[in-house]
Design a protein around this motif. Structure first.
Motif: not given
Length: 69
Positions: A48-52
């Motif tokens: 949720k808080y990081m790019q994939a």
């Protein structure tokens, strides 16, 4: 932080899964299952808080490092 929890839970779950000797020791397999679920939940929160792409690179890199040690 969540990614580190996910990796730690994954490493512990792998340990308990190997310790369970297949399905001979059901308690260890149960602990491994719970740790896998915790790992998945922590990874989902971290995502949720990081790019994939960053998430996958960090996760794979830390798992590779753990396997080498």
């Amino acid at each position: 932080m969540w990614l580190l929890f996910a990796i730690a839970a994954d490493v512990l779950s792998t340990f308990y899964s190997a310790k369970g000797n297949g399905l001979v020791n059901k308690l260890d397999q149960g602990i491994a299952l719970i740790l896998y679920l915790i790992s998945f939940a922590c990874a989902a929160i971290a995502l949720k808080y990081m790019q994939a792409g960053i998430f996958m690179c960090c996760g794979r890199g830390l798992v590779l490092l753990q396997q080498l040690l």
